[in-house]
Design a protein around this motif. Structure first.
Motif, PDB file in Angstrom:
ATOM      1  N   ASP A  25       0.826  -1.209   0.000  1.00 14.96           N
ATOM      2  CA  ASP A  25       0.000   0.000   0.000  1.00 14.96           C
ATOM      3  C   ASP A  25       0.860   1.259   0.000  1.00 14.96           C
ATOM      4  O   ASP A  25       0.443   2.303  -0.504  1.00 14.96           O
ATOM      5  CB  ASP A  25      -0.929   0.010   1.217  1.00 14.96           C
ATOM      6  CG  ASP A  25      -1.916  -1.134   1.144  1.00 14.96           C
ATOM      7  OD1 ASP A  25      -1.658  -2.168   1.771  1.00 14.96           O
ATOM      8  OD2 ASP A  25      -2.904  -1.001   0.406  1.00 14.96           O
ATOM      9  N   LEU A  26       2.053   1.137   0.580  1.00 22.10           N
ATOM     10  CA  LEU A  26       2.943   2.301   0.638  1.00 22.10           C
ATOM     11  C   LEU A  26       4.393   1.832   0.773  1.00 22.10           C
ATOM     12  O   LEU A  26       4.657   0.836   1.439  1.00 22.10           O
ATOM     13  CB  LEU A  26       2.554   3.177   1.831  1.00 22.10           C
ATOM     14  CG  LEU A  26       3.214   4.547   1.954  1.00 22.10           C
ATOM     15  CD1 LEU A  26       2.206   5.572   2.475  1.00 22.10           C
ATOM     16  CD2 LEU A  26       4.412   4.532   2.880  1.00 22.10           C
ATOM     17  N   ALA A  27       5.299   2.561   0.116  1.00 26.77           N
ATOM     18  CA  ALA A  27       6.728   2.270   0.260  1.00 26.77           C
ATOM     19  C   ALA A  27       7.458   3.520   0.738  1.00 26.77           C
ATOM     20  O   ALA A  27       7.184   4.625   0.253  1.00 26.77           O
ATOM     21  CB  ALA A  27       7.315   1.810  -1.072  1.00 26.77           C
ATOM     22  N   LEU A  28       8.337   3.325   1.710  1.00 30.48           N
ATOM     23  CA  LEU A  28       9.196   4.413   2.203  1.00 30.48           C
ATOM     24  C   LEU A  28      10.588   4.115   1.676  1.00 30.48           C
ATOM     25  O   LEU A  28      11.189   3.113   2.057  1.00 30.48           O
ATOM     26  CB  LEU A  28       9.253   4.371   3.726  1.00 30.48           C
ATOM     27  CG  LEU A  28       8.182   5.080   4.532  1.00 30.48           C
ATOM     28  CD1 LEU A  28       8.277   4.625   5.980  1.00 30.48           C
ATOM     29  CD2 LEU A  28       8.377   6.578   4.475  1.00 30.48           C
ATOM     30  N   VAL A  29      11.088   4.952   0.787  1.00 32.19           N
ATOM     31  CA  VAL A  29      12.362   4.642   0.131  1.00 32.19           C
ATOM     32  C   VAL A  29      13.411   5.704   0.457  1.00 32.19           C
ATOM     33  O   VAL A  29      13.215   6.895   0.142  1.00 32.19           O
ATOM     34  CB  VAL A  29      12.173   4.542  -1.401  1.00 32.19           C
ATOM     35  CG1 VAL A  29      13.500   4.226  -2.079  1.00 32.19           C
ATOM     36  CG2 VAL A  29      11.139   3.494  -1.753  1.00 32.19           C
TER      37      VAL A  29
ATOM     38  N   ALA B 112       9.559   9.337  -0.515  1.00 32.80           N
ATOM     39  CA  ALA B 112      11.024   9.388  -0.581  1.00 32.80           C
ATOM     40  C   ALA B 112      11.537   9.954   0.738  1.00 32.80           C
ATOM     41  O   ALA B 112      10.968  10.906   1.272  1.00 32.80           O
ATOM     42  CB  ALA B 112      11.458  10.265  -1.742  1.00 32.80           C
ATOM     43  N   VAL B 113      12.594   9.365   1.269  1.00 32.54           N
ATOM     44  CA  VAL B 113      13.186   9.851   2.518  1.00 32.54           C
ATOM     45  C   VAL B 113      14.638  10.213   2.230  1.00 32.54           C
ATOM     46  O   VAL B 113      15.353   9.425   1.586  1.00 32.54           O
ATOM     47  CB  VAL B 113      13.134   8.754   3.619  1.00 32.54           C
ATOM     48  CG1 VAL B 113      13.654   9.292   4.933  1.00 32.54           C
ATOM     49  CG2 VAL B 113      11.710   8.232   3.792  1.00 32.54           C
ATOM     50  N   SER B 114      15.057  11.389   2.663  1.00 28.70           N
ATOM     51  CA  SER B 114      16.437  11.772   2.374  1.00 28.70           C
ATOM     52  C   SER B 114      17.004  12.719   3.434  1.00 28.70           C
ATOM     53  O   SER B 114      16.276  13.535   4.004  1.00 28.70           O
ATOM     54  CB  SER B 114      16.499  12.461   1.002  1.00 28.70           C
ATOM     55  OG  SER B 114      17.802  12.925   0.752  1.00 28.70           O
TER      56      SER B 114
END
Lengths: 228, 160
Positions: free
Chosen positions: A56-60, A87-89
């Protein structure tokens, strides 16, 4: 145990971050898979494909040991195996955000993030997805069209109810503008044409015409609904 | 792998944007289509379809100008029932590709044709012509002027 029925994929190589996220999301009732590289994420996606269950959701994370997370975001965006991508940065610049969004991320989360706020966002996004995003939902176009058409009929009934009472001149003008466009798209051509004409007359003659406009529009919507 | 292209419809009426999004997805399955019913601008899209009227406020020109700041290479299309000179001038200045009547099926077809041309251009290898190029500006001015003349002719016909 997956109490929400929602599956989340975390792609993050910093163990402390992935463990914290995973534990918190599981406590909230999500089923969570963790990958520490792009390759590991691809293997999980291949496994999901076989089991016919979507994420359902991806945290990349953008910075991963075997490449740039943007490449994975692009792959996820063009596949049907993940509906929403975050997106995580650690790079919180506008440029990094633009690049992540262009790669297919729906949201950009800068590190360090507020865990409580992130969990709230994820829960909201997974629940609100159908309202905002018009994309692959496992629903066919015909089903989606039927759902939208049914929703529009309900909306017209609401407008009839709304028009029974006095309303601000600006709000009436705005409602006519909306009906002019939407009624045409949903096949209520007569309402669209009428809304256009009434809008012009209202502009020319001002608020004194508002009551008549409401009455005529109300009647015509009722007739149109009964005919369709 | 082809880069995923994203389109956003900004309209205060979720029923309109929902159905338009469906029609655009049916026509361009490769395009990711989203909609948004507030007048604050999200970044990261290739194509912006902007309604000029948000809850009675005419803010299409302002939105188009803001899009140019955050997404200079994007395609900007505006939906409006009227085309006043002030709107036209601001849209030309910010290189909007066209103004379309949201209740006119022919206009929506023209809008789809512009989206198709844009997607074809993006899929071609080599440097992409930017929306700020002189030829694009001239094409934009020509299209907007012809649209304005068409609207005026239509209005005059209605009056006579």
């Amino acid at each position: 145990m997956c109490k929400t029925g929602k599956h989340i994929l975390i792609v993050e190589d910093t163990k402390t971050v992935s463990m914290l996220l995973s534990a918190t999301l599981q406590r909230e009732g999500f089923r969570v898979d963790v990958a520490d590289s792009i390759e590991a994420a691809r293997q999980l996606l291949a496994r999901k494909e076989k089991s016919q269950i979507k994420y359902d959701l991806a945290l990349v994370d953008i910075s991963l040991p075997d490449g740039n997370g943007s490449d994975l975001l692009e792959e996820l965006a063009t596949s049907t195996w993940c509906n929403i991508r975050y997106a995580v940065s650690a790079d919180s610049s506008r440029r990094a955000e633009r690049q992540a969004l262009a790669a297919g991320a729906d949201k950009f989360i800068a590190k360090p993030f507020d865990l409580k706020e992130l969990i709230r966002r994820i829960s909201e996004e997974v629940g609100l997805r159908k309202i905002v995003r018009h994309s692959e939902q496992g629903e066919s176009w015909a089903e989606e069209k039927a759902r939208l058409a049914s929703g529009y009929r309900d909306h017209l009934l609401f407008v009839v109810h709304e028009l029974k009472n006095p309303m601000q001149f600006k709000a009436l003008k705005s409602r006519l503008h909306q009906l002019r466009g939407s009624a045409m798209l949903y096949g209520f051509r007569q309402i669209s044409v009428l809304a256009s004409e009434l809008s012009e007359r209202l502009t020319e003659q001002g608020p004194s015409l508002a009551e008549d406009v409401r009455a005529v529009l109300c009647q015509e919507i009722r007739i149109a609904l009964s005919q369709k | 792998m082809n880069k995923l292209r994203k389109l956003i419809i900004m309209d205060d009426d979720p029923h309109y944007s929902g159905m338009l999004a469906l029609q655009l997805r049916m026509q361009f399955p490769e395009l990711m289509v989203s909609s948004y019913n507030k007048a604050d601008l999200p970044g990261g899209y290739d194509i912006y379809v902007l309604d000029n009227d948000f809850f009675g406020e005419k803010c299409g020109a302002k939105l188009a100008e803001d899009v140019r700041k955050i997404a200079p290479e994007s395609l900007v299309l505006v939906l409006s029932g009227t085309l006043e000179f002030s709107l036209l001038k601001r849209l030309v200045n910010c290189h909007a590709a066209g103004v379309f009547d949201k209740s006119n099926e022919d206009d929506l077809e023209q809008m789809s044709a512009l989206i198709e041309q844009f997607l074809v251009r993006l899929s071609q290898p080599g440097p992409q012509p930017t929306s700020k190029s002189l030829s694009n500006t001239l094409t934009g001015i020509r299209d907007l002027m012809s649209e304005w003349n068409r609207r005026l002719a239509y209005e005059e016909k209605k009056v006579s």
